[in-house]
Write a protein that holds these residues in place. Structure first.
Motif, mmCIF file in Angstrom:
data_model
loop_
_atom_site.group_PDB
_atom_site.id
_atom_site.type_symbol
_atom_site.label_atom_id
_atom_site.label_comp_id
_atom_site.label_asym_id
_atom_site.label_seq_id
_atom_site.Cartn_x
_atom_site.Cartn_y
_atom_site.Cartn_z
ATOM 1 N N GLY C 139 -2.059 8.599 6.401
ATOM 2 C CA GLY C 139 -2.186 8.448 7.510
ATOM 3 C C GLY C 139 -3.110 9.845 7.988
ATOM 4 N N GLY C 140 -2.661 10.962 6.865
ATOM 5 C CA GLY C 140 -3.718 11.818 6.887
ATOM 6 C C GLY C 140 -5.055 11.398 7.309
ATOM 7 N N GLY C 141 -5.893 10.360 6.285
ATOM 8 C CA GLY C 141 -6.671 10.133 6.315
ATOM 9 C C GLY C 141 -7.163 9.741 7.764
ATOM 10 N N MET C 142 -6.216 8.555 8.195
ATOM 11 C CA MET C 142 -6.429 7.486 9.243
ATOM 12 C C MET C 142 -6.866 8.498 10.637
ATOM 13 N N VAL C 143 -5.218 9.720 10.999
ATOM 14 C CA VAL C 143 -5.897 10.682 12.173
ATOM 15 C C VAL C 143 -7.352 11.458 11.922
ATOM 16 N N ARG C 144 -7.284 12.032 10.545
ATOM 17 C CA ARG C 144 -9.231 12.132 10.698
ATOM 18 C C ARG C 144 -9.667 11.375 11.268
ATOM 19 N N ASP C 145 -10.329 10.014 10.494
ATOM 20 C CA ASP C 145 -10.578 9.326 11.218
ATOM 21 C C ASP C 145 -10.931 9.010 12.519
ATOM 22 N N ILE C 146 -9.981 8.734 13.204
ATOM 23 C CA ILE C 146 -10.140 8.461 14.591
ATOM 24 C C ILE C 146 -10.366 9.759 15.305
ATOM 25 N N CYS C 147 -10.048 11.061 14.753
ATOM 26 C CA CYS C 147 -10.373 12.596 15.354
ATOM 27 C C CYS C 147 -11.807 12.618 15.405
ATOM 28 N N ILE C 148 -13.145 11.609 14.411
ATOM 29 C CA ILE C 148 -13.905 11.632 14.129
ATOM 30 C C ILE C 148 -15.324 10.909 14.879
ATOM 31 N N GLY C 149 -14.522 9.765 15.569
ATOM 32 C CA GLY C 149 -14.678 8.804 16.333
ATOM 33 C C GLY C 149 -14.889 7.327 15.576
ATOM 34 N N GLN C 150 -14.951 7.902 13.938
ATOM 35 C CA GLN C 150 -14.759 6.383 13.106
ATOM 36 C C GLN C 150 -13.020 5.167 13.261
ATOM 37 N N VAL C 151 -14.270 4.305 13.513
ATOM 38 C CA VAL C 151 -12.265 3.699 12.700
ATOM 39 C C VAL C 151 -12.385 3.615 11.294
ATOM 40 N N PRO C 152 -10.845 4.425 11.592
ATOM 41 C CA PRO C 152 -9.916 4.081 9.854
ATOM 42 C C PRO C 152 -10.405 3.660 8.833
ATOM 43 N N ALA C 153 -11.154 4.204 7.542
ATOM 44 C CA ALA C 153 -11.724 3.765 6.364
ATOM 45 C C ALA C 153 -10.136 2.758 5.592
ATOM 46 N N VAL C 154 -8.648 2.737 6.516
ATOM 47 C CA VAL C 154 -8.144 2.295 5.515
ATOM 48 C C VAL C 154 -7.845 0.813 6.162
ATOM 49 N N LEU C 155 -8.102 0.473 7.113
ATOM 50 C CA LEU C 155 -8.263 -0.493 8.467
ATOM 51 C C LEU C 155 -9.600 -1.844 8.143
ATOM 52 N N GLY C 156 -10.180 -1.450 7.321
ATOM 53 C CA GLY C 156 -11.248 -2.177 6.353
ATOM 54 C C GLY C 156 -11.957 -2.356 5.291
ATOM 55 N N GLY C 157 -11.559 -0.704 4.664
ATOM 56 C CA GLY C 157 -12.088 -0.215 3.382
ATOM 57 C C GLY C 157 -12.769 -1.180 2.659
ATOM 58 N N ASN C 158 -13.180 -0.618 1.683
ATOM 59 C CA ASN C 158 -13.392 -1.549 0.250
ATOM 60 C C ASN C 158 -12.745 -1.719 -0.616
ATOM 61 N N THR C 159 -11.333 -0.817 -1.000
ATOM 62 C CA THR C 159 -10.768 -0.346 -2.343
ATOM 63 C C THR C 159 -9.526 -0.873 -1.506
ATOM 64 N N LEU C 160 -8.705 -0.651 -2.358
ATOM 65 C CA LEU C 160 -7.302 -0.660 -2.443
ATOM 66 C C LEU C 160 -6.347 0.465 -2.005
ATOM 67 N N TYR C 161 -6.298 0.765 -0.527
ATOM 68 C CA TYR C 161 -6.057 2.492 -0.908
ATOM 69 C C TYR C 161 -4.631 2.227 -0.585
ATOM 70 N N ALA C 162 -4.435 1.216 0.751
ATOM 71 C CA ALA C 162 -3.174 1.017 1.345
ATOM 72 C C ALA C 162 -2.973 0.521 0.355
ATOM 73 N N THR C 163 -3.261 -0.592 -0.092
ATOM 74 C CA THR C 163 -2.906 -1.179 -0.983
ATOM 75 C C THR C 163 -1.522 -0.773 -2.305
ATOM 76 N N ALA C 164 -2.431 0.286 -3.053
ATOM 77 C CA ALA C 164 -1.945 1.294 -3.972
ATOM 78 C C ALA C 164 -0.873 1.944 -2.896
ATOM 79 N N ALA C 165 -0.935 2.988 -2.279
ATOM 80 C CA ALA C 165 0.252 3.651 -1.457
ATOM 81 C C ALA C 165 1.195 2.549 -1.256
ATOM 82 N N ALA C 166 1.314 0.902 -0.721
ATOM 83 C CA ALA C 166 2.290 -0.096 -0.738
ATOM 84 C C ALA C 166 3.120 -0.183 -2.100
ATOM 85 N N ALA C 167 2.025 -0.435 -3.697
ATOM 86 C CA ALA C 167 2.651 -0.388 -4.581
ATOM 87 C C ALA C 167 2.829 0.885 -5.042
ATOM 88 N N ALA C 168 2.782 1.678 -4.701
ATOM 89 C CA ALA C 168 3.690 3.231 -5.207
ATOM 90 C C ALA C 168 5.496 2.976 -4.745
#
Lengths: 207, 207, 207
Positions: C139-168
């Motif tokens: 969530g922190g990275g997502m809100v940060r990306d939105i604040c700077i006018g970028q599409v959150p990397a987690v939506l279409g990033g090329n590494t398993l960030y959210a997937t790793a969080a779901a596994a944890a």
């Protein structure tokens, strides 16, 4: 008796500054919406967000009942009146510039002091209280900027907006607890509003 | 006895409209995510945000326990099923267009009426209750648009989306308190859904 | 006695991972702000948002008092120290790369496990608990990306960030209730952190 009526007058004065800030932020939000050719709904949404989102964010984080923007009918009505004023008059002219800047600056100090005061009441420390003062003061403009796809001006603006809010919050923290609703609010409004206007007038900015 | 079973049937019908809206918003969010080449996580996030963020915003402001989107298991499951449907089928074709529009329009009325009803239950005035109805109905799409870096369509869209939600909320407010969970919900769905579809069909927009 | 002191050591270790994540996210947020020529306020805001917004979102949805980021003084101080480190040193070099990646990856697992644990404590089901784990972690990275006018990397990033969080989060759910604050946290950190680092090293991504 005289003392009581003075206290009432003082708190009425703070409420006047508070609502004047909601009114002028409603006007500013609606004017930005018109500049981008949004429709009436867009004007109302941006006006409400500009005027009330900062306090709503604060109340959501403090987690004490519903946001005061919803429970006190004066807030929504005032924000919508601001939108209607911006709808009827064109408020871009020279005549509107300084009255709007002054009302906005005083409200910034008032909101920062209020946010810090409320955070102290629920028992938060000085640093979170300072943060919530700043959130109350600049949150509405920040959410509004994000809604219209702009990087919030407060992140890289060229005037001391958030710094003035932090100074107003700091003033509130330095005032003894029993004087916060009188001298604390007054100090916040004078210091926050004064710094904002000085910075705007003299072109001050942070490195 | 007959009366009771009718009341149950009616509230089951509203729940069906509610969840149909979550399902089709899950599909819409996921389809938008695929159109932007987001990965599976992006599809799930946008589907959940589209279907559930409006109600979550409402519940956070009402401050009564956790958002119903988290406490009632049906919501998250339905949104994710919507994402999976959009993953398996391409839902852009003609065949999908009107069923999706109709489910979305009825859900808009249903969500607006629900938001206004819940705001009235915690004792808010009519104006904040109207606002929360609109937030419930349009908040999910608004947060979704902000997530993908677009100005929310509701601010300057060319159809009466927020206006239809406000009309559904107003209908709920005009119904006597004891009939709100039956006639109020029905009126909200019919008026909100009808206005949305009429506006889309006839190209109505606000000035 | 030995048992008690071990338990304390373990929970101290988790706290260390948690705060190390806040510190390095404060540094990352401030570095992004500097890259965009924001001023000091922008660096502090982005640092705080990166480090603390995920947990704040979780606590707002769980609706249990104020966010821990406000009640536990260590969090804000640590985020601001991260900002100051990024202000004094340039942290873009090679030397900083892997230490930051490792601290960030371990914190991702720690935060996901914490979010899921807290959701289970208030009685939410497994799917909402998993969602809140992911929200806490990304969530922190997502809100940060939105604040700077970028599409959150987690939506279409090329590494398993959210997937790793779901596994944890999933690992936390699979551990028996009485071992969650020890083995559950450890499993979350190892699995979430390990997957994140493996995915980054090997360039894994979702379809």
């Amino acid at each position: 008796m005289a003392h009581v009526s003075t206290a009432l007058d003082v708190s009425e004065a703070f409420r006047f500054v508070d609502l004047a800030g909601v009114l002028c932020n409603g006007m500013i939000g609606a004017t930005i919406a018109r500049g981008r050719r949004f429709d009436l709904v867009g004007m109302i949404v941006l006006g409400i967000v500009s005027g009330l989102a900062g306090g709503a964010l604060r109340d959501i984080m403090l987690n004490v009942g519903q946001p005061v923007a919803l429970t006190d009918p004066a807030y929504l009505v005032t924000a919508i009146v601001g939108v209607l004023i911006a709808l009827v008059f064109r408020i871009e002219g020279r005549r509107w510039r300084w009255p709007l800047l002054i009302a906005d600056a005083l409200a910034l100090g008032c909101w920062a002091a209020t946010g810090t005061f409320k955070a102290q009441v629920v028992g938060l420390g000085w640093l979170p209280s300072l943060l919530l003062g700043v959130v109350t003061a600049v949150g509405g403009g920040m959410v509004r900027d994000i809604c219209i796809g702009q990087v919030p001006a407060v992140l890289g603006g060229n005037t001391l907006y958030a710094t003035a809010a932090a100074a107003a919050s700091g003033a509130m923290l330095l005032v003894p607890v029993q004087s916060r609703l009188t001298w604390g609010m007054a100090a916040g409004i004078v210091i926050g509003g004064g710094l904002t206007l000085l910075a705007r007038r003299l072109g001050w900015s942070l490195p």
